[in-house]
Motif scaffolding. Structure first.
Motif, PDB file in Angstrom:
ATOM      1  N   ASP A  12       0.823  -1.207   0.000  1.00  0.00           N
ATOM      2  CA  ASP A  12       0.000   0.000   0.000  1.00  0.00           C
ATOM      3  C   ASP A  12       0.858   1.258   0.000  1.00  0.00           C
ATOM      4  OD1 ASP A  12      -2.490  -1.299   0.033  1.00  0.00           O
ATOM      5  OD2 ASP A  12      -2.482  -1.457   2.212  1.00  0.00           O
ATOM      6  N   CYS A  13       1.926   1.260   0.751  1.00  0.00           N
ATOM      7  CA  CYS A  13       2.755   2.464   0.901  1.00  0.00           C
ATOM      8  C   CYS A  13       3.347   2.922  -0.437  1.00  0.00           C
ATOM      9  CB  CYS A  13       3.884   2.223   1.899  1.00  0.00           C
ATOM     10  SG  CYS A  13       3.312   1.895   3.578  1.00  0.00           S
ATOM     11  N   ALA A  14       3.833   1.977  -1.231  1.00  0.00           N
ATOM     12  CA  ALA A  14       4.489   2.316  -2.498  1.00  0.00           C
ATOM     13  C   ALA A  14       3.603   2.052  -3.710  1.00  0.00           C
ATOM     14  CB  ALA A  14       5.803   1.539  -2.633  1.00  0.00           C
ATOM     15  N   GLY A  15       2.418   1.483  -3.483  1.00  0.00           N
ATOM     16  CA  GLY A  15       1.507   1.203  -4.584  1.00  0.00           C
ATOM     17  C   GLY A  15       1.991   0.109  -5.516  1.00  0.00           C
ATOM     18  N   VAL A  16       2.700  -0.880  -4.981  1.00  0.00           N
ATOM     19  CA  VAL A  16       3.276  -1.949  -5.804  1.00  0.00           C
ATOM     20  C   VAL A  16       2.294  -3.116  -5.887  1.00  0.00           C
ATOM     21  CG1 VAL A  16       5.205  -3.548  -6.075  1.00  0.00           C
ATOM     22  CG2 VAL A  16       5.598  -1.254  -5.174  1.00  0.00           C
ATOM     23  N   ARG A  17       2.031  -3.525  -7.102  1.00  0.00           N
ATOM     24  CA  ARG A  17       1.106  -4.631  -7.351  1.00  0.00           C
ATOM     25  C   ARG A  17       1.875  -5.934  -7.591  1.00  0.00           C
ATOM     26  NH1 ARG A  17      -3.874  -2.990  -7.276  1.00  0.00           N
ATOM     27  NH2 ARG A  17      -4.296  -0.778  -7.616  1.00  0.00           N
ATOM     28  N   THR A  30      15.760 -11.766  -7.614  1.00  0.00           N
ATOM     29  CA  THR A  30      15.374 -12.869  -6.735  1.00  0.00           C
ATOM     30  C   THR A  30      15.553 -12.589  -5.250  1.00  0.00           C
ATOM     31  OG1 THR A  30      17.567 -13.838  -6.955  1.00  0.00           O
ATOM     32  CG2 THR A  30      15.872 -14.597  -8.509  1.00  0.00           C
ATOM     33  N   THR A  31      15.814 -11.335  -4.896  1.00  0.00           N
ATOM     34  CA  THR A  31      15.968 -11.038  -3.474  1.00  0.00           C
ATOM     35  C   THR A  31      15.007  -9.933  -3.052  1.00  0.00           C
ATOM     36  OG1 THR A  31      17.659  -9.318  -3.741  1.00  0.00           O
ATOM     37  CG2 THR A  31      18.435 -11.618  -3.545  1.00  0.00           C
ATOM     38  N   LEU A  32      14.609  -9.990  -1.807  1.00  0.00           N
ATOM     39  CA  LEU A  32      13.746  -8.968  -1.239  1.00  0.00           C
ATOM     40  C   LEU A  32      14.407  -7.600  -1.341  1.00  0.00           C
ATOM     41  CD1 LEU A  32      11.221  -8.099   0.371  1.00  0.00           C
ATOM     42  CD2 LEU A  32      12.504  -8.642   2.448  1.00  0.00           C
ATOM     43  N   GLU A  33      15.687  -7.542  -1.084  1.00  0.00           N
ATOM     44  CA  GLU A  33      16.413  -6.279  -1.105  1.00  0.00           C
ATOM     45  C   GLU A  33      16.371  -5.616  -2.472  1.00  0.00           C
ATOM     46  OE1 GLU A  33      17.645  -9.179   0.148  1.00  0.00           O
ATOM     47  OE2 GLU A  33      17.477  -8.668   2.266  1.00  0.00           O
ATOM     48  N   ARG A  34      16.534  -6.383  -3.534  1.00  0.00           N
ATOM     49  CA  ARG A  34      16.484  -5.822  -4.897  1.00  0.00           C
ATOM     50  C   ARG A  34      15.075  -5.365  -5.228  1.00  0.00           C
ATOM     51  NH1 ARG A  34      18.900  -3.133  -7.267  1.00  0.00           N
ATOM     52  NH2 ARG A  34      18.553  -3.871  -9.362  1.00  0.00           N
ATOM     53  N   ILE A  35      14.066  -6.127  -4.815  1.00  0.00           N
ATOM     54  CA  ILE A  35      12.691  -5.708  -5.059  1.00  0.00           C
ATOM     55  C   ILE A  35      12.410  -4.402  -4.327  1.00  0.00           C
ATOM     56  CG2 ILE A  35      10.267  -6.282  -4.590  1.00  0.00           C
ATOM     57  CD1 ILE A  35      11.013  -9.186  -5.340  1.00  0.00           C
ATOM     58  N   GLU A  36      12.907  -4.284  -3.105  1.00  0.00           N
ATOM     59  CA  GLU A  36      12.768  -3.033  -2.348  1.00  0.00           C
ATOM     60  C   GLU A  36      13.449  -1.877  -3.085  1.00  0.00           C
ATOM     61  OE1 GLU A  36      12.739  -4.883   2.171  1.00  0.00           O
ATOM     62  OE2 GLU A  36      14.610  -4.155   1.321  1.00  0.00           O
ATOM     63  N   ASP A  37      14.669  -2.101  -3.555  1.00  0.00           N
ATOM     64  CA  ASP A  37      15.426  -1.061  -4.249  1.00  0.00           C
ATOM     65  C   ASP A  37      14.715  -0.585  -5.515  1.00  0.00           C
ATOM     66  OD1 ASP A  37      17.467  -1.252  -2.368  1.00  0.00           O
ATOM     67  OD2 ASP A  37      18.766  -2.477  -3.654  1.00  0.00           O
ATOM     68  N   ILE A  38      14.184  -1.516  -6.270  1.00  0.00           N
ATOM     69  CA  ILE A  38      13.582  -1.195  -7.562  1.00  0.00           C
ATOM     70  C   ILE A  38      12.193  -0.584  -7.417  1.00  0.00           C
ATOM     71  CG2 ILE A  38      12.716  -2.208  -9.717  1.00  0.00           C
ATOM     72  CD1 ILE A  38      15.044  -4.286  -9.403  1.00  0.00           C
ATOM     73  N   GLY A  40      10.473   0.177  -4.218  1.00  0.00           N
ATOM     74  CA  GLY A  40      10.153   0.912  -2.998  1.00  0.00           C
ATOM     75  C   GLY A  40       9.234   0.133  -2.072  1.00  0.00           C
ATOM     76  N   ALA A  41       8.800  -1.039  -2.511  1.00  0.00           N
ATOM     77  CA  ALA A  41       7.938  -1.885  -1.679  1.00  0.00           C
ATOM     78  C   ALA A  41       8.676  -2.288  -0.407  1.00  0.00           C
ATOM     79  CB  ALA A  41       7.521  -3.141  -2.447  1.00  0.00           C
ATOM     80  N   ASN A  42       7.958  -2.413   0.686  1.00  0.00           N
ATOM     81  CA  ASN A  42       8.466  -2.856   1.972  1.00  0.00           C
ATOM     82  C   ASN A  42       9.403  -1.844   2.628  1.00  0.00           C
ATOM     83  OD1 ASN A  42       8.339  -4.925   3.978  1.00  0.00           O
ATOM     84  ND2 ASN A  42      10.392  -5.574   3.416  1.00  0.00           N
ATOM     85  N   THR A  43       9.452  -0.633   2.115  1.00  0.00           N
ATOM     86  CA  THR A  43      10.341   0.373   2.685  1.00  0.00           C
ATOM     87  C   THR A  43       9.587   1.408   3.511  1.00  0.00           C
ATOM     88  OG1 THR A  43      10.269   1.750   0.696  1.00  0.00           O
ATOM     89  CG2 THR A  43      12.032   0.109   0.830  1.00  0.00           C
ATOM     90  N   GLY A  44       8.256   1.295   3.548  1.00  0.00           N
ATOM     91  CA  GLY A  44       7.450   2.199   4.364  1.00  0.00           C
ATOM     92  C   GLY A  44       7.189   1.554   5.707  1.00  0.00           C
ATOM     93  N   CYS A  45       5.996   1.001   5.851  1.00  0.00           N
ATOM     94  CA  CYS A  45       5.609   0.407   7.143  1.00  0.00           C
ATOM     95  C   CYS A  45       6.134  -1.009   7.325  1.00  0.00           C
ATOM     96  CB  CYS A  45       4.096   0.437   7.301  1.00  0.00           C
ATOM     97  SG  CYS A  45       3.202  -0.746   6.272  1.00  0.00           S
ATOM     98  N   GLY A  46       6.486  -1.698   6.226  1.00  0.00           N
ATOM     99  CA  GLY A  46       7.039  -3.045   6.318  1.00  0.00           C
ATOM    100  C   GLY A  46       6.018  -4.161   6.451  1.00  0.00           C
ATOM    101  N   SER A  47       4.730  -3.828   6.382  1.00  0.00           N
ATOM    102  CA  SER A  47       3.717  -4.870   6.586  1.00  0.00           C
ATOM    103  C   SER A  47       3.596  -5.837   5.404  1.00  0.00           C
ATOM    104  CB  SER A  47       2.349  -4.248   6.879  1.00  0.00           C
ATOM    105  OG  SER A  47       1.859  -3.568   5.746  1.00  0.00           O
ATOM    106  N   CYS A  48       4.195  -5.517   4.263  1.00  0.00           N
ATOM    107  CA  CYS A  48       4.110  -6.409   3.103  1.00  0.00           C
ATOM    108  C   CYS A  48       5.292  -7.384   3.034  1.00  0.00           C
ATOM    109  CB  CYS A  48       4.019  -5.595   1.815  1.00  0.00           C
ATOM    110  SG  CYS A  48       5.400  -4.480   1.561  1.00  0.00           S
ATOM    111  N   ASP A  49       6.177  -7.348   3.993  1.00  0.00           N
ATOM    112  CA  ASP A  49       7.373  -8.193   4.003  1.00  0.00           C
ATOM    113  C   ASP A  49       7.033  -9.668   3.777  1.00  0.00           C
ATOM    114  OD1 ASP A  49      10.421  -8.243   4.869  1.00  0.00           O
ATOM    115  OD2 ASP A  49       9.418  -9.918   5.887  1.00  0.00           O
TER     116      ASP A  49
END
Length: 65
Positions: A12-17, A30-38, A40-49
Motif C-alpha cells: 500500500d505504501c508504495a503502490g506496488v502490485r 530474486t531477493t527482497l532487497e532488490r525488489i525493495e530497491d527497484i 520501494g515496496a516494503n520500505t514504508g511500514c514493512g507490513s508487506c514483508d
C-alpha cells in the motif's frame, strides 16, 4: 481470504502490485532487497514483508534474456 490476482496490491505504501513483483522475478530479480530497491515496496511500514517473501518463494519461470 482475498484471492491473489496479478493486479492485487501488495504494498500500500508504495503502490506496488503483484504483477510488478512477478515481472521482476521473471527478469531474474530474486531477493527482497532488490525488489525493495527497484519498487520501494516494503520500505514504508514493512507490513508487506511476508507477502513479498511468499511471492519470492513461489515457483516462477524465469525469462531467458
Amino acid at each position: 481470504m482475498t484471492e491473489k490476482t496479478a493486479d492485487s496490491l501488495v504494498c500500500d505504501c508504495a503502490g506496488v502490485r503483484r504483477h510488478k513483483i512477478l515481472q521482476l522475478i521473471a527478469q531474474g530479480v530474486t531477493t527482497l532487497e532488490r525488489i525493495e530497491d527497484i519498487t520501494g515496496a516494503n520500505t514504508g511500514c514493512g507490513s508487506c514483508d511476508a507477502e513479498i517473501r511468499a511471492i519470492l518463494d513461489e515457483p516462477v519461470e524465469k525469462s531467458h534474456q
